[in-house]
Design a protein around this motif. Structure first.
Motif, short mmCIF file in Angstrom:
data_model
loop_
_atom_site.label_atom_id
_atom_site.label_comp_id
_atom_site.label_asym_id
_atom_site.label_seq_id
_atom_site.Cartn_x
_atom_site.Cartn_y
_atom_site.Cartn_z
N VAL A 46 -0.60 -6.24 -5.88
CA VAL A 46 -1.23 -6.58 -4.60
C VAL A 46 -0.51 -7.82 -4.06
O VAL A 46 -0.61 -8.89 -4.62
CB VAL A 46 -2.73 -6.86 -4.77
CG1 VAL A 46 -3.34 -7.26 -3.44
CG2 VAL A 46 -3.43 -5.64 -5.34
N GLU A 47 0.25 -7.62 -2.99
CA GLU A 47 0.98 -8.73 -2.41
C GLU A 47 0.13 -9.42 -1.36
O GLU A 47 -0.52 -8.78 -0.56
CB GLU A 47 2.27 -8.22 -1.76
CG GLU A 47 3.22 -7.59 -2.76
CD GLU A 47 4.46 -7.05 -2.08
OE1 GLU A 47 4.80 -7.54 -0.99
OE2 GLU A 47 5.07 -6.15 -2.66
N GLY A 49 -2.65 -10.89 -1.32
CA GLY A 49 -4.06 -10.57 -1.29
C GLY A 49 -4.62 -10.50 -2.69
O GLY A 49 -4.00 -10.94 -3.65
N VAL A 65 -11.72 -6.29 -1.97
CA VAL A 65 -10.32 -6.41 -1.59
C VAL A 65 -10.18 -7.50 -0.53
O VAL A 65 -11.00 -7.59 0.38
CB VAL A 65 -9.80 -5.06 -1.03
CG1 VAL A 65 -8.37 -5.17 -0.58
CG2 VAL A 65 -9.95 -3.97 -2.08
N ASP A 67 -7.42 -8.95 2.22
CA ASP A 67 -6.17 -8.82 2.97
C ASP A 67 -5.31 -7.63 2.57
O ASP A 67 -4.09 -7.70 2.63
CB ASP A 67 -5.33 -10.11 2.85
CG ASP A 67 -5.98 -11.29 3.53
OD1 ASP A 67 -6.83 -11.08 4.42
OD2 ASP A 67 -5.67 -12.44 3.16
N GLN A 68 -5.92 -6.53 2.20
CA GLN A 68 -5.18 -5.31 1.83
C GLN A 68 -5.87 -4.09 2.43
O GLN A 68 -6.50 -3.30 1.72
CB GLN A 68 -5.09 -5.19 0.31
CG GLN A 68 -4.31 -6.27 -0.38
CD GLN A 68 -2.83 -6.21 -0.03
OE1 GLN A 68 -2.22 -5.15 -0.07
NE2 GLN A 68 -2.28 -7.33 0.35
N LEU A 71 -4.94 -0.50 0.90
CA LEU A 71 -5.49 -0.35 -0.45
C LEU A 71 -7.00 -0.17 -0.38
O LEU A 71 -7.57 0.67 -1.07
CB LEU A 71 -5.13 -1.55 -1.32
CG LEU A 71 -5.73 -1.55 -2.72
CD1 LEU A 71 -5.28 -0.33 -3.53
CD2 LEU A 71 -5.36 -2.85 -3.45
#
Length: 100
Positions: A46-47, A49, A65, A67-68, A71
């Motif tokens: 998870v980049e 985030g 979650v 900022d994704q 996903l």
């Protein structure tokens, strides 16, 4: 519930719980009902985030979650479909850490 039965629609209690909030420039999204007794996994890959999932009775129970959005959309479908826990972990990019 009576109105839903008359209309032939789904009662609100049967809908998948979902909430989101924008906090200090970050979007936090939660789906399902995380419980303290659930298995917990932080996801890797998870980049920029954060993502965590919980499982109960061998199935994916919830996801949190940050900022994704893509996903989150995938995890939301997986929670709705009651995806088996091990499948959810593998399909979500694997683990950083897990707690039984």
């Amino acid at each position: 519930m009576v109105a839903a039965a008359i209309q032939g629609s789904t009662p609100l209690d049967d809908l998948l719980p979902y909430v989101w909030s924008d906090q200090f420039g970050h979007r936090v999204q939660v789906v399902g009902r995380p419980r303290a007794s659930d298995d917990l996994a932080l996801l890797r890959g998870v980049e920029e985030g954060l993502a965590a999932i919980t499982g109960h009775d061998g199935v994916l129970a919830s996801a949190v979650v940050v900022d994704q959005p893509r996903l989150f959309a995938r995890l939301r479908r997986m929670v709705r479909d009651r995806t088996p826990w091990q499948t959810a972990v593998a399909d979500s990019g694997g683990l950083v850490s897990a707690w039984p």
